[in-house]
Design a protein around this motif. Structure first.
Motif, short mmCIF file in Angstrom:
data_model
loop_
_atom_site.label_atom_id
_atom_site.label_comp_id
_atom_site.label_asym_id
_atom_site.label_seq_id
_atom_site.Cartn_x
_atom_site.Cartn_y
_atom_site.Cartn_z
N THR A 37 0.79 -1.30 -0.15
CA THR A 37 -0.06 -0.19 0.08
C THR A 37 1.01 1.29 -0.09
O THR A 37 0.61 2.33 -0.62
N LEU A 38 1.87 1.34 0.69
CA LEU A 38 2.83 2.48 0.70
C LEU A 38 3.38 2.79 -0.70
O LEU A 38 3.39 3.62 -1.14
N GLU A 39 3.91 1.59 -1.20
CA GLU A 39 4.49 1.58 -2.58
C GLU A 39 3.64 2.12 -3.74
O GLU A 39 3.60 3.19 -4.18
N MET A 40 2.30 1.63 -3.40
CA MET A 40 1.04 2.02 -4.66
C MET A 40 0.86 3.51 -4.38
O MET A 40 0.42 4.21 -5.32
N LYS A 41 0.64 3.82 -2.80
CA LYS A 41 0.22 5.29 -2.81
C LYS A 41 1.21 6.39 -3.37
O LYS A 41 0.98 7.67 -3.47
N CYS A 42 2.65 5.68 -3.19
CA CYS A 42 3.81 6.81 -3.76
C CYS A 42 3.98 6.72 -5.05
O CYS A 42 4.88 7.48 -5.68
N SER A 43 3.24 5.70 -5.81
CA SER A 43 3.99 5.27 -7.16
C SER A 43 3.39 6.48 -8.33
O SER A 43 2.56 7.53 -8.02
N GLY A 44 4.44 7.03 -9.04
CA GLY A 44 4.13 8.23 -10.11
C GLY A 44 4.57 9.22 -9.76
O GLY A 44 4.24 10.30 -10.23
N LEU A 45 4.98 9.62 -8.32
CA LEU A 45 5.23 10.95 -8.04
C LEU A 45 6.74 11.33 -7.97
O LEU A 45 7.76 10.19 -7.89
N ASP A 46 6.93 12.59 -8.49
CA ASP A 46 8.43 13.01 -8.53
C ASP A 46 8.81 13.45 -7.22
O ASP A 46 8.13 13.45 -6.14
N ALA A 47 10.10 13.91 -7.21
CA ALA A 47 10.86 14.09 -5.93
C ALA A 47 10.01 15.32 -4.93
O ALA A 47 9.92 15.26 -3.72
N GLU A 48 9.60 16.33 -5.87
CA GLU A 48 8.60 17.48 -5.16
C GLU A 48 7.35 17.06 -4.42
O GLU A 48 7.15 17.45 -3.57
#
Length: 185
Positions: A37-48
């Motif tokens: 779930t952690l990985e999925m919720k963070c997927s596709g996001l850039d550093a900012e």
């Protein structure tokens, strides 16, 4: 997990796991799903986006949570259960909140956080798989894991890590929704 246009796909890797497992299988699967779930919720996001703070005065960010959970995995499985004497990843005596304070919008910092988290998750996964039983114990002399200090069984540790991830997944949901409105999964 997500389609090319960023929408959730119907293929959720948390589904279709074991449903009639014994205690170990059940605990391991619950923790695996929380980690996914952690990985999925963070997927596709850039550093900012990963480093974007919740609201003042909070220092909480998705990146900070990845770093925090890497620290928790390390303290729990390497230090407490395996008895390894390893330094913290991001925190120190000078900066006890280094996991959140150091979560800056730098692609290298994001990569480092994910690599550290995956390394610690891999270590924990191997330790649990190789443990002869859930009754093995580790020592928590400073009561860092809420068990009152002293010996804790692997069973208690797994429940505690599931609780730790569960506690933070609400934060992750809100942070992701604030970034781009994405909800679900």
């Amino acid at each position: 997990m997500f389609t090319e246009d960023g929408k959730p796909s119907d293929d959720d890797p948390r589904e279709n796991g074991p449903t009639l497992g014994d205690e170990r299988v059940t605990l391991v699967e619950a923790l695996r799903c929380a980690r996914l779930t952690l990985e999925m919720k963070c997927s596709g996001l850039d550093a900012e986006a990963m480093a974007r703070r919740a609201v003042e005065p909070s220092t909480m960010s998705l990146l900070g949570l990845v770093r925090h959970l890497a620290e928790m995995e390390r303290r729990t499985f390497r230090e407490m259960m395996a008895g390894q004497d390893v330094p913290p990843l991001f925190c120190s005596d000078i900066d006890r909140d280094g996991d959140f304070d150091g979560a800056v919008a730098d692609p290298h910092v994001v990569t480092q956080a994910w690599e550290a988290w995956r390394t610690e998750v891999d270590f924990a996964t191997r330790l649990v798989a190789e443990a002869p039983s859930l009754d093995i114990t580790g020592d928590d002399p400073l009561n860092q894991h809420g068990g009152g200090g002293g010996a804790m069984s692997l069973r208690e540790v797994l429940v505690g890590m599931i609780w730790e991830y569960g506690r933070h997944m609400g934060h992750v949901d809100l942070l992701r929704e604030r970034i781009d409105g994405r909800i679900g999964q």
